[in-house]
Design a protein around this motif. Sequence first.
Motif, PDB file in Angstrom:
ATOM      1  N   LEU A 115      13.631  49.123  40.897  1.00 32.05           N
ATOM      2  CA  LEU A 115      13.153  47.745  40.763  1.00 32.05           C
ATOM      3  C   LEU A 115      12.202  47.361  41.899  1.00 32.05           C
ATOM      4  N   LEU A 116      12.611  47.677  43.138  1.00 29.67           N
ATOM      5  CA  LEU A 116      11.846  47.223  44.297  1.00 29.67           C
ATOM      6  C   LEU A 116      10.585  48.070  44.501  1.00 29.67           C
ATOM      7  N   ALA A 168       8.123  46.658  42.364  1.00 28.60           N
ATOM      8  CA  ALA A 168       7.633  45.377  42.895  1.00 28.60           C
ATOM      9  C   ALA A 168       6.715  45.587  44.093  1.00 28.60           C
ATOM     10  N   GLN A 185      11.382  39.125  47.388  1.00 27.26           N
ATOM     11  CA  GLN A 185       9.996  38.636  47.504  1.00 27.26           C
ATOM     12  C   GLN A 185       9.928  37.349  48.311  1.00 27.26           C
ATOM     13  N   VAL A 236      15.139  40.779  42.864  1.00 28.76           N
ATOM     14  CA  VAL A 236      13.716  40.992  43.177  1.00 28.76           C
ATOM     15  C   VAL A 236      13.100  39.695  43.702  1.00 28.76           C
TER      16      VAL A 236
END
Lengths: 119, 384
Positions: A21-22, A25, A115, A111
């Motif tokens: 996921l990261l 991102a 952020q 996420v």
Amino acid sequence: MSKRILIVEDEPNIIESLSFLLDRAGFDISFEQDGAMAMNRVLNLTPDLVILDVMLPNRSGFDILKDITELDVAPHVLMLTAKGQARDRQTAEEIGVTRFMTKPFANAEIVAAVQEILA
Amino acid sequence: MPHSLTGTRIRQQRTRAGLSQTALARQTGISTSYLNLIEHNKRGIAGKILLSIARELGVPPSSLTEGADSELTTTLLEAASSVSRKSVEISASAEFAGRFPGWSQLLASIYRQNRDQEAAIAALSDRLTHDPFLAESLHLMLSNITAIRSTAEILTTVEDITADQRRRFDKAIHEESRRLSDATQALIGYFDKEATPDGPSETPDSVSEEDVASMPLEQFATSAAISCYNPSALATEFRTNLHAVFRRLANLRVAGLQAPEMGLIITNAAGQTLHRQALSEFPLPRHGNACPLWPVFQGFSQPERPMQDLIELPGGIQFTTLTIALPHSEISFGAPPDYQSAMLFLPLDQSPWPTPPQPARAVGISCRICPRKNCTARSEETVL
């Protein structure tokens, strides 16, 4: 340059999904599964954010958090734990955690939190 | 202890003796209407009239004034003290029990049930908070669920995912599902094991297999009667310790044998009750909070010293007690001894043991329902 994130977590499948996921991102991801080795990785990597579990092999996440907050230049710490009791959150906040989140989590939520912290 | 149940007991004894109110009133020299008021606990009774009625009924006066319903009254007092309502007529609890025994038993039964359930809930709550196995299991299951949820969400929401990555996530869900299943099964097994009693019961009539083997019931009962229920002599004869003899002695009546009815309490140093066998005249609190003046607690200050005491409850009934604290496990160097204290007791007028020379020590049942004033051992206010 991508912001660096160190995931300190002993469950490999959680590491796998968080990394996926990261990474998507746009963050640079490393991980550590052993609590006793966590501070070495923090000192070597100098991450911008540590995603930290509480119940880790060989060393408690609270002890690691305490050591991190005592660094001259301390990274942010997002504590991500199954220990969601009020007193655990209070302990983490008293030590100086940046954000405290509980498992299980929604992917979008984690996420978004990362952020926001690294914005 | 209030005596307002005396009338009820007189009525019971008169009925049992087959006497009419008129006949008993005539024999004791009082009017039938006055006896009627007494029997309905609307008039107090003492002195000559009490002695006269007891004589005509052929029973000891104390049997009309003491004990039989004290446990019920005590339970009603406990029930009243457990709620914050000020409107409960606490002073009338004995009268209530006497006039409405059926309702009183029902109320006491509901209260005991409620209290036991509260204790069970508190114990379960405590277990959920502090049990290391449960904490570890829940942590493991939450980690499994976290991995499954996050991975499944990726698989259903991310479209540009490689085949290799998809296989890894599929494998992760499979692994975590299996672990979750294993953790759940382990948890169910843990609770099933807890629900099945696998140790000796602590109910009053429980005597361990070891006790049964070392002190066969019939033989023990005979020896007990010959020795006048002397625990020291019995311990010597049966080559066992005094706590085992106490348990066997307290068990004789429960087993249906002719013997004095004895109560028994065994506690650990933390004050937790390990064995509880009350007498109707001497109720024992079910969940701690017992009077700290009981000899059973004094036993810890003088371990392994046999103590014989005379104690008196607030109602005036006196009890002879035998107490001794003994190590529960083997004594070894470098480890503190684990003592348990046991107190065997019975009413003084039924005691087969010599009366202790010292005056009776004033004790209570528990502070909440103890009327004694200026007690230095009091830990909380009384509701009386």
